[in-house]
Design a protein around this motif. Structure first.
Motif, PDB file in Angstrom:
ATOM      1  N   PHE A 116       0.832  -1.212   0.000  1.00 54.52           N
ATOM      2  CA  PHE A 116       0.000   0.000   0.000  1.00 54.52           C
ATOM      3  C   PHE A 116       0.867   1.264   0.000  1.00 54.52           C
ATOM      4  O   PHE A 116       0.646   2.173  -0.810  1.00 54.52           O
ATOM      5  N   LEU A 117       1.874   1.285   0.881  1.00 53.94           N
ATOM      6  CA  LEU A 117       2.716   2.486   0.973  1.00 53.94           C
ATOM      7  C   LEU A 117       3.495   2.723  -0.326  1.00 53.94           C
ATOM      8  O   LEU A 117       3.656   3.873  -0.755  1.00 53.94           O
ATOM      9  N   CYS A 118       3.963   1.643  -0.936  1.00 56.80           N
ATOM     10  CA  CYS A 118       4.691   1.793  -2.208  1.00 56.80           C
ATOM     11  C   CYS A 118       3.748   2.235  -3.321  1.00 56.80           C
ATOM     12  O   CYS A 118       4.097   3.106  -4.121  1.00 56.80           O
ATOM     13  N   ILE A 129       0.201   9.265 -15.116  1.00 57.75           N
ATOM     14  CA  ILE A 129       0.122   7.972 -15.812  1.00 57.75           C
ATOM     15  C   ILE A 129      -0.842   7.016 -15.096  1.00 57.75           C
ATOM     16  O   ILE A 129      -0.930   5.842 -15.424  1.00 57.75           O
ATOM     17  N   ILE A 130      -1.560   7.553 -14.120  1.00 52.60           N
ATOM     18  CA  ILE A 130      -2.427   6.709 -13.297  1.00 52.60           C
ATOM     19  C   ILE A 130      -3.842   6.671 -13.875  1.00 52.60           C
ATOM     20  O   ILE A 130      -4.401   7.711 -14.220  1.00 52.60           O
ATOM     21  N   ASN A 131      -4.398   5.470 -13.966  1.00 56.87           N
ATOM     22  CA  ASN A 131      -5.764   5.359 -14.487  1.00 56.87           C
ATOM     23  C   ASN A 131      -6.719   4.849 -13.398  1.00 56.87           C
ATOM     24  O   ASN A 131      -6.310   4.603 -12.259  1.00 56.87           O
ATOM     25  N   SER A 132      -7.978   4.690 -13.766  1.00 60.31           N
ATOM     26  CA  SER A 132      -8.993   4.280 -12.782  1.00 60.31           C
ATOM     27  C   SER A 132      -8.656   2.936 -12.129  1.00 60.31           C
ATOM     28  O   SER A 132      -8.918   2.733 -10.944  1.00 60.31           O
ATOM     29  N   GLY A 133      -8.089   2.037 -12.924  1.00 61.88           N
ATOM     30  CA  GLY A 133      -7.716   0.729 -12.391  1.00 61.88           C
ATOM     31  C   GLY A 133      -6.671   0.856 -11.290  1.00 61.88           C
ATOM     32  O   GLY A 133      -6.726   0.162 -10.274  1.00 61.88           O
ATOM     33  N   ASP A 134      -5.711   1.772 -11.509  1.00 61.40           N
ATOM     34  CA  ASP A 134      -4.683   1.999 -10.482  1.00 61.40           C
ATOM     35  C   ASP A 134      -5.323   2.547  -9.207  1.00 61.40           C
ATOM     36  O   ASP A 134      -4.944   2.170  -8.097  1.00 61.40           O
ATOM     37  N   ASN A 135      -6.266   3.473  -9.380  1.00 58.40           N
ATOM     38  CA  ASN A 135      -6.970   4.039  -8.221  1.00 58.40           C
ATOM     39  C   ASN A 135      -7.642   2.937  -7.407  1.00 58.40           C
ATOM     40  O   ASN A 135      -7.545   2.905  -6.185  1.00 58.40           O
ATOM     41  N   PHE A 136      -8.311   2.052  -8.121  1.00 55.94           N
ATOM     42  CA  PHE A 136      -9.052   0.987  -7.441  1.00 55.94           C
ATOM     43  C   PHE A 136      -8.083   0.013  -6.755  1.00 55.94           C
ATOM     44  O   PHE A 136      -8.344  -0.451  -5.634  1.00 55.94           O
ATOM     45  N   MET A 137      -6.964  -0.259  -7.422  1.00 53.05           N
ATOM     46  CA  MET A 137      -5.948  -1.136  -6.826  1.00 53.05           C
ATOM     47  C   MET A 137      -5.430  -0.552  -5.520  1.00 53.05           C
ATOM     48  O   MET A 137      -5.232  -1.257  -4.528  1.00 53.05           O
ATOM     49  N   ARG A 138      -5.209   0.766  -5.541  1.00 54.75           N
ATOM     50  CA  ARG A 138      -4.708   1.453  -4.344  1.00 54.75           C
ATOM     51  C   ARG A 138      -5.709   1.328  -3.192  1.00 54.75           C
ATOM     52  O   ARG A 138      -5.345   1.019  -2.067  1.00 54.75           O
ATOM     53  N   LEU A 139      -6.983   1.540  -3.518  1.00 53.29           N
ATOM     54  CA  LEU A 139      -8.025   1.446  -2.487  1.00 53.29           C
ATOM     55  C   LEU A 139      -8.133   0.026  -1.939  1.00 53.29           C
ATOM     56  O   LEU A 139      -8.253  -0.171  -0.726  1.00 53.29           O
ATOM     57  N   LEU A 140      -8.081  -0.956  -2.838  1.00 53.65           N
ATOM     58  CA  LEU A 140      -8.175  -2.352  -2.386  1.00 53.65           C
ATOM     59  C   LEU A 140      -6.987  -2.727  -1.511  1.00 53.65           C
ATOM     60  O   LEU A 140      -7.141  -3.441  -0.516  1.00 53.65           O
ATOM     61  N   SER A 141      -5.809  -2.213  -1.879  1.00 50.48           N
ATOM     62  CA  SER A 141      -4.623  -2.544  -1.079  1.00 50.48           C
ATOM     63  C   SER A 141      -4.749  -1.928   0.318  1.00 50.48           C
ATOM     64  O   SER A 141      -4.239  -2.491   1.287  1.00 50.48           O
ATOM     65  N   PHE A 142      -5.426  -0.797   0.429  1.00 50.55           N
ATOM     66  CA  PHE A 142      -5.665  -0.190   1.743  1.00 50.55           C
ATOM     67  C   PHE A 142      -6.517  -1.122   2.600  1.00 50.55           C
ATOM     68  O   PHE A 142      -6.193  -1.409   3.752  1.00 50.55           O
ATOM     69  N   TRP A 143      -7.597  -1.648   2.036  1.00 51.15           N
ATOM     70  CA  TRP A 143      -8.491  -2.498   2.825  1.00 51.15           C
ATOM     71  C   TRP A 143      -7.895  -3.863   3.107  1.00 51.15           C
ATOM     72  O   TRP A 143      -8.233  -4.502   4.105  1.00 51.15           O
ATOM     73  N   LEU A 144      -6.975  -4.294   2.226  1.00 48.29           N
ATOM     74  CA  LEU A 144      -6.306  -5.586   2.472  1.00 48.29           C
ATOM     75  C   LEU A 144      -5.511  -5.564   3.776  1.00 48.29           C
ATOM     76  O   LEU A 144      -5.383  -6.584   4.463  1.00 48.29           O
ATOM     77  N   PHE A 283      -6.929  -2.643 -15.925  1.00 56.70           N
ATOM     78  CA  PHE A 283      -8.199  -2.160 -15.393  1.00 56.70           C
ATOM     79  C   PHE A 283      -9.292  -3.236 -15.388  1.00 56.70           C
ATOM     80  O   PHE A 283      -9.971  -3.468 -14.393  1.00 56.70           O
ATOM     81  N   GLU A 284      -9.431  -3.900 -16.522  1.00 60.61           N
ATOM     82  CA  GLU A 284     -10.516  -4.884 -16.643  1.00 60.61           C
ATOM     83  C   GLU A 284     -10.308  -6.036 -15.663  1.00 60.61           C
ATOM     84  O   GLU A 284     -11.268  -6.562 -15.091  1.00 60.61           O
ATOM     85  N   TRP A 285      -9.026  -6.407 -15.480  1.00 59.27           N
ATOM     86  CA  TRP A 285      -8.749  -7.574 -14.641  1.00 59.27           C
ATOM     87  C   TRP A 285      -8.927  -7.288 -13.163  1.00 59.27           C
ATOM     88  O   TRP A 285      -9.389  -8.154 -12.418  1.00 59.27           O
TER      89      TRP A 285
END
Lengths: 322, 174
Positions: A116-118, A129-144, A283-285
C-alpha cells in the motif's frame, strides 16, 4: 412506542453486526489476495521497461513539479530522497518483494502495508500515468491491510499449522473471520460502478447510444478487432445502453443474492469484451478479480470439493492404468 | 474494539461516498475538513473513464527539435496504434500521459518538464537542442452512420508549447 423503537433499533443493530462482523470463511479473501498479488506482479513487469522515464530523477516529469502541482500533501516515500535513483530502486525492490510475499501469503499483513505504501508513493510520484484501475488497486490494497487475507491459502497459515503440530497444540486454526474489510472492498466496488454510471448517464453520447462507437474508434486504444460489432450503429447503440445497464446492476442488483452471479457474469463479459478490444492492460482484470469478493464461501467450498474430486478421480484412473 | 471498528467503518464509508458523490455544497464543506486525510493516504478516487462522454477525436503528439546549427528533427511520441498488442501493453502509460493528460490545459504546467525530457533524449555534444516545440495532431472521429461508411476528415495541428532550451536543462543531475 419506545418498545417498538427499541425493537427496531435492535433489529438494525443485528443487521449491521451480521453484515460486518458475522465470521465467514477467509478462503474467498485469500483467493482474491492471490489474484490481486498476481496483478501487482504484472504491474511491476509492465512498468519495468520505462521505469526511469516515469519515476527517475531525469524522468519525463520532475518530482518538484509534481509536488508543487498537488495542493495537498500526499504520502510519498520517494520524497525522502527525491533525486536519488538508488532510493527509487530500493523502494521498487521492496515493492516487488512485498508483492510476491502478499501473493504467497508470507508475512501477509506486513506485506500488504508495504504494498500500500509503495503504491501510493508511485502514484503520487507520477500522477499523470495513473488510471482508474490503479486508483481501485490502491483502495483495495488499503483495505487488504485490515483484512485476514493471510488466514487461508498462505505460507503464514501453513507455518501456524506446522508450529501447532510441533507444539502438539490441539487447537485447530479457525479459518473464519469478521469480514468487515472485505465488505468495505465490496462497497467500494459498488460505489465505483455507481460513480461511473452517474457520470455517464448525463452525457449526450451515452444517451443517444453512440458512446461505444466513439470509444471503440479511438485508434490509440485499439487492441484486437471485433468484426461487425463496432461498425454498425444499431450494435453500438445496443452495447452503449447495455454498458449502462450492467454498470447500474453492478451497484444495485449485485446485492440481491439470487441475482448476484448473473450480474457478475454480465460484468465479466463486459470487461472481457473491453479487454479484447481496448488496450487498458490491468483495469478490466482488477474489476473481474474484485468480483471474487462477492462469491459466497459455501459456493467456493463446493467448487473446491468438485475440483478435488476430479483430481482424485484422475489420479485413481492413472494408478489403475499403471 | 468493536466500537472503534464501527467508527472506522462509518467514517470511511462517509468520506469515500462523499468524495465520489459531492452532491451539494454542504457535503463539499464537510468533505473539505477531511480532504487532507483522504489525499494524504491516497483514498481519493475518480472513475470517469469515457464520462460524461468519450473523446471524439484521435490524437497524437510530436515534437519539432531545432538544434544549435539550425538543423531540425521531428520526434514522434510513442503511438499505440503503430505498436503490436504486446508492445502497446507495455507502452500503455505513454498513451495515458501523452494523449489523455499532458495535452489538456489542467496539466500544462508539466509541459516544460516534458520538453526538457525530450531535449535530454536528443543531447548531442557540440550541437545541443536549442528550441523545442510540441504539437498536438487531432482528427475528428467521423460520426456513426447506419451503413458503417466513414468519411475521412483532415487533422488539425496545434502548437501546444515552444521552449528555448537553457544549458542547465540538459544537466542530467539537475
Amino acid at each position: 412506542m419506545t418498545n417498538r423503537f427499541r425493537t427496531k433499533m435492535e433489529c438494525v443493530v443485528a443487521i449491521w453486526n451480521n453484515f460486518w462482523y458475522r465470521p465467514i470463511s477467509t478462503r474467498i479473501l485469500a483467493a482474491f489476495r492471490i489474484l490481486f498479488g498476481l496483478l501487482l506482479i504484472q504491474f511491476v513487469v509492465l512498468l519495468m521497461p520505462d521505469f526511469f522515464v516515469w519515476f527517475g530523477k531525469n524522468g519525463i516529469v520532475a518530482s518538484n513539479t509534481i509536488n508543487s502541482w498537488q495542493p495537498y500533501l500526499r504520502f510519498n516515500i520517494l520524497n525522502l530522497f527525491p533525486n536519488s535513483d538508488l532510493w527509487l530502486i530500493t523502494v521498487f525492490a521492496f515493492f516487488i518483494i512485498a508483492a510476491i510475499c502478499l501473493t504467497i501469503g508470507f508475512l501477509t499483513r506486513f506485506s500488504s502495508i508495504v504494498v500500500f505504501l509503495c503504491l501510493i508513493s508511485f502514484h503520487a510520484r507520477d500522477y499523470l500515468i495513473i488510471n482508474s484501475g490503479d486508483n481501485f488497486m490502491r483502495l483495495l490494497s488499503f483495505w487488504l491491510i485490515f483484512s485476514p487475507a493471510g488466514q487461508s491459502f498462505s505460507i503464514d497459515n501453513w507455518l501456524t499449522k506446522r508450529n501447532n503440530i510441533k507444539r502438539q497444540n490441539s487447537q485447530t486454526i479457525d479459518n473464519k473471520a469478521e469480514p468487515w474489510a472485505q465488505r468495505m472492498m465490496q462497497i467500494n466496488m459498488a460505489l465505483l460502478y455507481a460513480q461511473a454510471f452517474y457520470k455517464k448517464i448525463g452525457g449526450k453520447l451515452w444517451q443517444d447510444g453512440s458512446a461505444v462507437y466513439y470509444s471503440s474508434h479511438m485508434e490509440d486504444m485499439h487492441r484486437f478487432p471485433f468484426v461487425y460489432l463496432f461498425d454498425h450503429l444499431w450494435t453500438c447503440k445496443l452495447l452503449t445502453w447495455c454498458t449502462l445497464g450492467i454498470e447500474f446492476a453492478l451497484f444495485t442488483l449485485v446485492w440481491v443474492k439470487p441475482l448476484r452471479y448473473y450480474v457478475l457474469a454480465l460484468g465479466t463479459i463486459m470487461h472481457l469484451t473491453i479487454d479484447w478490444t481496448m488496450n487498458i492492460p490491468q483495469f478490466e482484470w482488477i474489476m473481474i478479480y474484485s468480483y471474487v469478493l462477492f462469491i459466497d464461501p459455501p459456493d467456493l467450498e463446493r467448487f473446491l470439493s468438485l475440483v478435488n474430486k476430479q483430481v482424485l478421480k484422475k489420479s485413481v484412473n492413472k494408478s489403475q492404468l499403471n | 474494539m468493536r466500537l472503534l471498528t464501527n467508527a472506522f467503518i462509518i467514517f470511511h464509508l462517509f468520506v469515500i461516498t462523499v468524495w465520489l458523490f459531492p452532491l451539494n455544497s454542504q457535503l463539499l464543506d464537510i468533505m473539505n475538513v477531511f480532504k487532507k486525510y483522504v489525499i494524504f493516504l491516497g483514498l481519493d478516487q475518480d472513475y470517469s473513464m469515457f464520462a460524461p462522454y468519450p473523446r471524439t477525436t484521435n490524437r497524437h503528439v510530436f515534437a519539432l527539435i531545432t538544434f544549435q546549427d539550425q538543423s531540425t528533427v521531428i520526434w514522434s511520441y510513442p503511438r499505440m496504434e503503430r505498436l503490436n498488442a504486446l508492445e502497446s501493453m507495455f507502452k500503455e502509460r505513454y498513451r495515458k500521459f501523452g494523449n489523455d493528460n499532458i495535452v489538456t490545459s489542467c496539466f500544462k504546467m508539466f509541459l516544460p518538464d516534458f520538453v526538457k525530457y525530450i531535449a535530454r533524449l536528443h543531447q548531442c555534444p557540440g550541437n545541443e537542442p536549442n528550441l523545442i516545440s510540441i504539437y498536438l495532431v487531432e482528427k475528428n472521429i467521423p460520426p456513426p452512420t447506419k451503413d458503417g461508411h466513414q468519411e475521412e476528415t483532415h487533422p488539425i495541428v496545434t502548437n501546444l508549447f515552444t521552449y528555448k532550451i537553457q544549458a542547465n536543462d540538459l544537466n542530467n543531475d539537475e
